[in-house]
Design a protein around this motif. Structure first.
Motif, PDB file in Angstrom:
ATOM      1  N   SER A  87      -3.109  -1.257   4.924  1.00 63.02           N
ATOM      2  CA  SER A  87      -3.695  -0.469   3.832  1.00 63.02           C
ATOM      3  C   SER A  87      -2.701   0.562   3.313  1.00 63.02           C
ATOM      4  O   SER A  87      -2.528   0.725   2.094  1.00 63.02           O
ATOM      5  CB  SER A  87      -4.964   0.238   4.302  1.00 63.02           C
ATOM      6  N   LEU A  88      -2.047   1.247   4.225  1.00 63.80           N
ATOM      7  CA  LEU A  88      -1.030   2.228   3.835  1.00 63.80           C
ATOM      8  C   LEU A  88       0.111   1.552   3.073  1.00 63.80           C
ATOM      9  O   LEU A  88       0.608   2.088   2.071  1.00 63.80           O
ATOM     10  CB  LEU A  88      -0.495   2.958   5.069  1.00 63.80           C
ATOM     11  N   SER A  89       0.502   0.370   3.524  1.00 64.05           N
ATOM     12  CA  SER A  89       1.575  -0.368   2.839  1.00 64.05           C
ATOM     13  C   SER A  89       1.180  -0.724   1.411  1.00 64.05           C
ATOM     14  O   SER A  89       1.994  -0.618   0.493  1.00 64.05           O
ATOM     15  CB  SER A  89       1.908  -1.649   3.609  1.00 64.05           C
ATOM     16  N   VAL A  90      -0.067  -1.133   1.223  1.00 64.82           N
ATOM     17  CA  VAL A  90      -0.529  -1.493  -0.121  1.00 64.82           C
ATOM     18  C   VAL A  90      -0.532  -0.263  -1.025  1.00 64.82           C
ATOM     19  O   VAL A  90      -0.072  -0.321  -2.168  1.00 64.82           O
ATOM     20  CB  VAL A  90      -1.924  -2.158  -0.070  1.00 64.82           C
ATOM     21  N   VAL A  91      -1.029   0.847  -0.511  1.00 69.19           N
ATOM     22  CA  VAL A  91      -1.049   2.081  -1.322  1.00 69.19           C
ATOM     23  C   VAL A  91       0.374   2.490  -1.696  1.00 69.19           C
ATOM     24  O   VAL A  91       0.660   2.807  -2.855  1.00 69.19           O
ATOM     25  CB  VAL A  91      -1.776   3.217  -0.565  1.00 69.19           C
ATOM     26  N   MET A  92       1.279   2.479  -0.721  1.00 72.08           N
ATOM     27  CA  MET A  92       2.671   2.850  -1.004  1.00 72.08           C
ATOM     28  C   MET A  92       3.304   1.878  -1.995  1.00 72.08           C
ATOM     29  O   MET A  92       4.064   2.287  -2.873  1.00 72.08           O
ATOM     30  CB  MET A  92       3.475   2.916   0.297  1.00 72.08           C
ATOM     31  N   LEU A  93       2.987   0.600  -1.857  1.00 66.82           N
ATOM     32  CA  LEU A  93       3.523  -0.401  -2.772  1.00 66.82           C
ATOM     33  C   LEU A  93       3.038  -0.148  -4.193  1.00 66.82           C
ATOM     34  O   LEU A  93       3.823  -0.189  -5.145  1.00 66.82           O
ATOM     35  CB  LEU A  93       3.105  -1.804  -2.318  1.00 66.82           C
ATOM     36  N   LEU A  94       1.745   0.113  -4.334  1.00 66.82           N
ATOM     37  CA  LEU A  94       1.184   0.325  -5.673  1.00 66.82           C
ATOM     38  C   LEU A  94       1.737   1.579  -6.333  1.00 66.82           C
ATOM     39  O   LEU A  94       1.809   1.656  -7.564  1.00 66.82           O
ATOM     40  CB  LEU A  94      -0.339   0.361  -5.607  1.00 66.82           C
ATOM     41  N   LEU A  95       2.112   2.565  -5.540  1.00 70.03           N
ATOM     42  CA  LEU A  95       2.673   3.805  -6.081  1.00 70.03           C
ATOM     43  C   LEU A  95       4.181   3.724  -6.300  1.00 70.03           C
ATOM     44  O   LEU A  95       4.778   4.654  -6.845  1.00 70.03           O
ATOM     45  CB  LEU A  95       2.345   4.975  -5.148  1.00 70.03           C
ATOM     46  N   SER A  96       4.791   2.638  -5.861  1.00 71.30           N
ATOM     47  CA  SER A  96       6.247   2.504  -5.963  1.00 71.30           C
ATOM     48  C   SER A  96       6.645   1.760  -7.243  1.00 71.30           C
ATOM     49  O   SER A  96       5.803   1.151  -7.891  1.00 71.30           O
ATOM     50  CB  SER A  96       6.772   1.739  -4.746  1.00 71.30           C
ATOM     51  N   PRO A  97       7.922   1.788  -7.556  1.00 70.78           N
ATOM     52  CA  PRO A  97       8.390   1.031  -8.729  1.00 70.78           C
ATOM     53  C   PRO A  97       8.710  -0.433  -8.393  1.00 70.78           C
ATOM     54  O   PRO A  97       9.577  -1.037  -9.002  1.00 70.78           O
ATOM     55  CB  PRO A  97       9.654   1.796  -9.141  1.00 70.78           C
ATOM     56  N   ALA A  98       8.016  -0.993  -7.434  1.00 65.38           N
ATOM     57  CA  ALA A  98       8.248  -2.385  -7.027  1.00 65.38           C
ATOM     58  C   ALA A  98       7.911  -3.339  -8.178  1.00 65.38           C
ATOM     59  O   ALA A  98       7.135  -2.990  -9.071  1.00 65.38           O
ATOM     60  CB  ALA A  98       7.394  -2.718  -5.809  1.00 65.38           C
ATOM     61  N   PRO A  99       8.465  -4.531  -8.141  1.00 61.95           N
ATOM     62  CA  PRO A  99       8.154  -5.517  -9.197  1.00 61.95           C
ATOM     63  C   PRO A  99       6.650  -5.822  -9.267  1.00 61.95           C
ATOM     64  O   PRO A  99       5.958  -5.850  -8.251  1.00 61.95           O
ATOM     65  CB  PRO A  99       8.926  -6.766  -8.754  1.00 61.95           C
ATOM     66  N   PHE A 100       6.185  -6.053 -10.480  1.00 59.39           N
ATOM     67  CA  PHE A 100       4.758  -6.297 -10.708  1.00 59.39           C
ATOM     68  C   PHE A 100       4.251  -7.496  -9.909  1.00 59.39           C
ATOM     69  O   PHE A 100       3.147  -7.456  -9.362  1.00 59.39           O
ATOM     70  CB  PHE A 100       4.496  -6.519 -12.203  1.00 59.39           C
ATOM     71  N   LEU A 101       5.045  -8.546  -9.826  1.00 61.43           N
ATOM     72  CA  LEU A 101       4.621  -9.744  -9.098  1.00 61.43           C
ATOM     73  C   LEU A 101       4.360  -9.428  -7.622  1.00 61.43           C
ATOM     74  O   LEU A 101       3.392  -9.920  -7.045  1.00 61.43           O
ATOM     75  CB  LEU A 101       5.676 -10.851  -9.232  1.00 61.43           C
ATOM     76  N   LEU A 102       5.189  -8.592  -7.048  1.00 59.74           N
ATOM     77  CA  LEU A 102       4.982  -8.183  -5.651  1.00 59.74           C
ATOM     78  C   LEU A 102       3.693  -7.382  -5.516  1.00 59.74           C
ATOM     79  O   LEU A 102       2.908  -7.600  -4.584  1.00 59.74           O
ATOM     80  CB  LEU A 102       6.176  -7.367  -5.165  1.00 59.74           C
ATOM     81  N   LYS A 103       3.466  -6.477  -6.451  1.00 61.84           N
ATOM     82  CA  LYS A 103       2.238  -5.677  -6.438  1.00 61.84           C
ATOM     83  C   LYS A 103       1.002  -6.557  -6.629  1.00 61.84           C
ATOM     84  O   LYS A 103      -0.078  -6.230  -6.148  1.00 61.84           O
ATOM     85  CB  LYS A 103       2.279  -4.622  -7.540  1.00 61.84           C
ATOM     86  N   LEU A 104       1.174  -7.654  -7.307  1.00 64.89           N
ATOM     87  CA  LEU A 104       0.066  -8.565  -7.562  1.00 64.89           C
ATOM     88  C   LEU A 104      -0.215  -9.483  -6.372  1.00 64.89           C
ATOM     89  O   LEU A 104      -1.374  -9.732  -6.032  1.00 64.89           O
ATOM     90  CB  LEU A 104       0.388  -9.408  -8.804  1.00 64.89           C
ATOM     91  N   LEU A 105       0.834  -9.960  -5.702  1.00 66.01           N
ATOM     92  CA  LEU A 105       0.668 -10.971  -4.660  1.00 66.01           C
ATOM     93  C   LEU A 105       0.500 -10.419  -3.244  1.00 66.01           C
ATOM     94  O   LEU A 105      -0.194 -11.029  -2.426  1.00 66.01           O
ATOM     95  CB  LEU A 105       1.858 -11.935  -4.682  1.00 66.01           C
ATOM     96  N   LEU A 106       1.136  -9.293  -2.940  1.00 65.52           N
ATOM     97  CA  LEU A 106       1.085  -8.796  -1.563  1.00 65.52           C
ATOM     98  C   LEU A 106      -0.303  -8.326  -1.127  1.00 65.52           C
ATOM     99  O   LEU A 106      -0.734  -8.665  -0.017  1.00 65.52           O
ATOM    100  CB  LEU A 106       2.120  -7.701  -1.344  1.00 65.52           C
ATOM    101  N   PRO A 107      -1.058  -7.556  -1.927  1.00 64.31           N
ATOM    102  CA  PRO A 107      -2.382  -7.123  -1.458  1.00 64.31           C
ATOM    103  C   PRO A 107      -3.332  -8.266  -1.082  1.00 64.31           C
ATOM    104  O   PRO A 107      -3.939  -8.218   0.002  1.00 64.31           O
ATOM    105  CB  PRO A 107      -2.920  -6.281  -2.620  1.00 64.31           C
ATOM    106  N   PRO A 108      -3.463  -9.331  -1.875  1.00 56.92           N
ATOM    107  CA  PRO A 108      -4.344 -10.423  -1.435  1.00 56.92           C
ATOM    108  C   PRO A 108      -3.838 -11.127  -0.175  1.00 56.92           C
ATOM    109  O   PRO A 108      -4.629 -11.542   0.674  1.00 56.92           O
ATOM    110  CB  PRO A 108      -4.375 -11.404  -2.613  1.00 56.92           C
TER     111      PRO A 108
END
Length: 123
Positions: A87-108
């Motif tokens: 959960s912490l990783s997902v929150v940090m990922l969403l708040l980071s400038p990571a690529p959109f595809l990563l933000k889209l695929l990693l949480p599910p």
């Protein structure tokens, strides 16, 4: 003969690297220990039986490895910690400038991992 030696060397390398990462995970927060030890014991069983026996007999590492091998069990505390870290990783990922595809695929993907983890037996 040469192929067998190469195969055994690869299993030993994987066992050694996994063990090293697991030991680093003991002191480094955020790096999991048990999954690397599971991988180390599994690969050691393929090419380094002495290391496998040592891991299974170890007072700290042995019990979780045996529980996993015999029952596929994960302690409740480990499930809570894993879910919290994911959960912490997902929150940090969403708040980071990571690529959109990563933000889209990693949480599910992590959600599927969490569901699988919580369906494992507890002993």
């Amino acid at each position: 003969m040469m192929l067998k030696l190469l195969t055994v060397s690869c299993w030993r390398f994987l066992a050694g690297i996994s063990l090293l990462l697991g030991l680093i995970g003991v002191v480094l927060p955020g790096l999991p220990t048990v999954p690397f030890l599971l991988l180390s014991a599994w690969s050691a069983g393929k090419g380094w039986p002495r290391l496998e026996i040592w891991l299974l007999a170890h007072p700290s590492f042995g019990p979780p490895l045996k529980r996993w091998r015999e029952h596929g069990a994960v302690p409740r505390k480990a499930k809570y910690m894993a879910a919290g870290m994911m959960s912490l990783s997902v929150v940090m990922l969403l708040l980071s400038p990571a690529p959109f595809l990563l933000k889209l695929l990693l949480p599910p993907f992590l959600c599927c991992v969490a569901i699988w983890l919580w369906r494992r037996p507890e002993l």
